[in-house]
Scaffold this motif. Structure first.
Motif, mmCIF file in Angstrom:
data_model
loop_
_atom_site.group_PDB
_atom_site.id
_atom_site.type_symbol
_atom_site.label_atom_id
_atom_site.label_comp_id
_atom_site.label_asym_id
_atom_site.label_seq_id
_atom_site.Cartn_x
_atom_site.Cartn_y
_atom_site.Cartn_z
ATOM 1 N N ASP B 30 0.804 -1.224 0.000
ATOM 2 C CA ASP B 30 0.000 0.000 0.000
ATOM 3 C C ASP B 30 0.839 1.277 0.000
ATOM 4 O O ASP B 30 0.408 2.306 0.517
ATOM 5 N N GLY B 32 2.050 2.808 -2.778
ATOM 6 C CA GLY B 32 1.955 3.587 -4.003
ATOM 7 C C GLY B 32 0.784 4.545 -4.013
ATOM 8 O O GLY B 32 0.875 5.681 -3.528
ATOM 9 N N VAL B 33 -0.316 4.093 -4.546
ATOM 10 C CA VAL B 33 -1.492 4.947 -4.666
ATOM 11 C C VAL B 33 -1.915 5.476 -3.294
ATOM 12 O O VAL B 33 -2.247 6.646 -3.131
ATOM 13 N N TYR B 34 -1.870 4.612 -2.294
ATOM 14 C CA TYR B 34 -2.322 4.993 -0.965
ATOM 15 C C TYR B 34 -1.262 5.800 -0.213
ATOM 16 O O TYR B 34 -1.582 6.559 0.693
ATOM 17 N N LEU B 45 4.906 7.868 -5.726
ATOM 18 C CA LEU B 45 4.448 7.224 -6.960
ATOM 19 C C LEU B 45 4.255 8.241 -8.085
ATOM 20 O O LEU B 45 4.681 8.015 -9.213
ATOM 21 N N ASP B 55 4.029 -1.558 -5.257
ATOM 22 C CA ASP B 55 3.040 -2.130 -4.342
ATOM 23 C C ASP B 55 3.081 -3.650 -4.442
ATOM 24 O O ASP B 55 3.105 -4.200 -5.542
#
Lengths: 425, 324
Positions: B30, B32-34, B45, B55
């Motif tokens: 978690d 990257g996007v998060y 990211l 991730d």
């Protein structure tokens, strides 16, 4: 596989034969050394399994990476390791690749041969070789990594974590499951409730082949196809090679738990003797060529055995050498692609997930899970000799990182930092 | 200079190292996007892309193993474990594979394992632990545990540039509580060097991480009673700055060791042994320890408060030592 993909040239045939013979003679020599009490620790035999180590490694290029297990001396030899390194390792001499700090096949070579040293804990090499493959892709090297695992090792957590990550990453990893039917004293049927360990691959969405591990050409051509797929970005690939461990777990183990009939059956299927018959029948191998091969092997063995026996043990103070590395790394990253591709601003992406179909599924479209009938199992045995056992599903299909932010964002980044994020998943 | 949290300082270090060196990649769950469970990797990211901010599935063993493999090709992976408690899941990869690689076959493993650690936030028994000593005890690993944003940034940079595996503990109770002024210019903090947080003549407190702040509070209390305490922040547990400890003990002749880790087998025992072996004649009092209890970290606030060393525990122990 196409017929062309199964082609093995006479030169390759003699190479395969030569390496299997070298492997066997190296190990026979070590058995003698063991009986003379010159091997310090345990000695693990790959008798009857030579075709797997040799055939798989022979499918690789020099730039590719392997990580051996204890029964993969043949792989080391094909990669270019000299027998002396294997002798000195087992004899714990100062001249060994690890200077006596570790034994057996526990040594590696980052710079030239591209070998990662194993540890005794099974399965650990799978995530490590996945990482080597990921780094190779990142650096643009287009390398393939290959490692082996026994039937016993497929039950470890590291096997499953590693294979799953490899599949999720589409890593260029060839994972050879060497099913020699015995994990120490436990038969496969008492380890797992499935007949084919290659079936594991299906759960991870990666390809698998089942191959006769005592047929070196089948092993080689299957591995060559696996390597080709990996090189084309379609890894990882699992190969289950069915074989038989013809000795105990190690020299101390007489393997009395193995039914005698089983040894007798597999003795008839000896990979070297059967291949020799085949090559003689094909006119590729003659008595003269065999003698030349044997003479060359025996000369190297004699020289290297003498070298090992005359090598000193390490000085005791070697034990105190540092556990931390000072100074530059032995390998700096070897970039084979423009670094600009991975450095800002070209590397920058919009960070959001694209979840296709809102994650919905069609309940009626899902086949009910049924237990496999014996007929199904027989069908997959038919996939021997390099026929793809399972086709790959795309594990990334339902949640693909979107590179340019086109389309809708189903999951925006959480805006509030989780100050006390506690619950895990 | 801006006021920066410990969390932001670590993020800055990751950001700047990734800018500086394309061999640095981040890998974890978690992240990257998060942007990570605590948002330490937020923004990485967008800046560095999917290939460098990786991730993974929930597979700690695979994360550590893959990072080790990446390091063999010269990359410098920085792994995030979502909470350091989950380091138990990859114990084998770390202690048997990563730690032994260089000694046994000469393959250095330049990687960092960073993870939120420590208690005081009512995270319960599996989100509050301080497992540093399992790894400080393992030859081949380095263990860093900063207490300030300035140090966290400088130590993280050193850890990433180090050619050995470094475990980097990030105390989650300090993430947003502690702020520092951090210079805009480039700097590093060397591994293996302690920092004197407060000078004093009567007593040395050797400590690290969140307990540095608890000890400084205790020192302020003790000063009101006329007891001048020296607070030494170890910053790294492995390698341990024994010189700094011995120098301070030789000056104050009394040593109290404070850590949030549990008592038995905590680093306090090691430090006490080092002092007995090297400065026994300089001691005017027995070496004392203030540590967490030898229990799991309990969940309920009154239980956790009892479990963790408090300012009054340190004050009481220091007072007793000073009067010995």
């Amino acid at each position: 596989m196409t017929e062309a993909a199964k082609t093995v040239t006479p030169e390759q045939q003699l190479d395969l034969y030569r390496y299997m013979l070298l492997d066997r003679i190296v190990e026979e020599t070590m058995t003698k050394l063991f009986r003379q009490n010159k091997i310090v620790g345990g000695l693990y035999s790959s008798l009857g399994q030579e075709a797997i180590s040799v055939g798989t490694t022979y499918a690789l290029e020099q730039r590719d990476w392997i990580a051996p297990m204890i029964r993969n001396i043949g792989g080391l030899l094909v990669k270019g390791v000299r027998p002396r390194d294997i002798f000195t390792q087992h004899m714990a001499r100062y001249t060994s690749p690890t200077l006596g700090k570790d034994g057996t096949s526990h040594f590696g070579d980052l710079k030239n041969l591209h070998i990662v040293s194993p540890i005794s804990m099974l399965g650990d090499l799978i995530p490590v070789m996945t990482g080597v493959a990921m780094a190779g892709r990142y650096l643009g090297q287009n390398i393939v990594t290959l490692t082996w695992i026994g039937d016993g090792g497929t039950s470890t957590g590291a096997f499953h974590e590693g294979l799953n990550l490899a599949a999720q990453q589409r890593a260029s990893l060839v994972l050879v499951i060497e099913n020699n039917q015995w994990a120490y004293s436990t038969p496969v049927s008492r380890q797992v409730p499935i007949e084919h360990l290659a079936d594991r691959a299906k759960a991870y969405g990666c390809r698998a082949f089942i191959v006769d591990g005592n047929d070196v050409e089948a092993v080689f051509t299957t591995a060559r196809e696996a390597v080709r797929l990996c090189r084309a970005g379609q890894g990882p690939v699992v190969i289950e090679a069915k074989t038989m461990r013809m000795r105990g777990h190690a020299q101390h183990d007489p393997a009395e738990y193995v039914p005698k009939e089983m040894f007798d059956y597999w003795k008839q299927r000896d990979p070297i003797e059967s291949y020799e018959r085949k090559l003689v029948a094909a006119g590729v191998l003659t008595g003269k060529i065999k003698k030349e091969i044997l003479d060359a092997i025996n000369a190297v063995i004699e020289e290297d055995r003498a070298f090992a026996e005359n090598s000193p043990f390490p000085p005791p103070e070697l034990a105190e050498t540092p556990v931390y590395h000072e100074g530059p790394l032995p390998i700096e990253p070897q970039w084979k692609r423009p670094v600009a591709e991975v450095t800002p601003p070209r590397s920058s992406v919009k960070s959001e997930w694209n979840v296709s179909g809102d994650g919905d599924f069609q309940a009626d479209a899902i086949e009910p899970a049924t237990s496999k009938s014996p007929g199904d199992a027989a069908a997959s045995v038919g996939a021997r000799h390099g026929v793809p056992h399972k086709s790959a599903a795309d594990p990334l299909k339902n949640a693909t990182p979107k590179r340019n932010g086109a389309g809708r964002a189903s999951a925006k980044r959480a805006s509030k930092p989780a100050v006390r994020s506690r619950g895990r998943k | 200079m801006a006021q920066t949290t410990l969390l932001e300082a670590i993020r800055q270090a990751l950001f700047e190292e990734m800018e500086r060196d394309p061999a640095v990649v981040c890998i974890g769950e978690d992240i990257g996007v998060y942007g990570g469970a605590f948002k330490v990797t937020a923004g990485l990211l967008e800046r560095f892309g999917w290939e460098r901010v990786i991730d993974t599935p929930i597979s700690e063993t695979a994360i550590i193993g893959a990072a080790c493999g990446m390091s063999y090709l010269g990359l410098r992976p920085v792994c995030e474990l979502q909470f350091v408690d989950f380091i138990a899941c990859c114990f084998n990869q770390l202690t048997n594979f990563v730690a032994k690689s260089f000694y046994l076959w000469g393959a250095p493993v330049p990687m960092v394992v960073r993870a939120p650690s420590g208690g005081g936030v009512h995270g319960g028994p599996f989100h509050s632990q301080n497992p540093e000593m399992y790894f400080a005890h393992t030859p081949g690993l380095k263990v860093v545990y900063p207490s300030t944003p300035y140090d966290a940034k400088g130590l993280m940079k050193s850890a990433i540039r180090d050619n050995n595996p470094v475990l980097f503990f990030e105390h989650k109770a300090l993430y947003r509580r502690i702020k520092d002024e951090i210079p805009e210019s480039e700097y590093t903090v060397p591994l293996g060097k302690a920092a004197m947080r407060r000078e004093g003549r009567d007593l040395t407190i050797a400590t690290y991480a969140a307990m540095t702040h608890t000890s400084l509070e205790a020192a302020a209390e003790l000063a009101k009673e006329g007891i001048e305490v020296e607070v030494l922040d170890l910053r790294t547990i492995q390698p341990l700055d024994t010189d700094a400890i011995l120098d301070s003990v030789k000056k104050t002749n009394r040593l109290l060791i404070v850590h949030e880790d549990t008592r038995f087998g905590g680093v306090a025992g090691e430090i006490a042994a080092v002092v007995f072996e090297n400065a026994f004649d300089d001691l005017d009092a027995p070496v004392r320890r203030v540590t967490s209890l030898d229990t799991p970290v309990p969940y309920s606030p009154p239980l956790e408060e009892r479990f963790l060393p408090q300012v009054y525990d340190i004050v009481a122990a220091a007072r007793e030592l000073a009067r010995y």
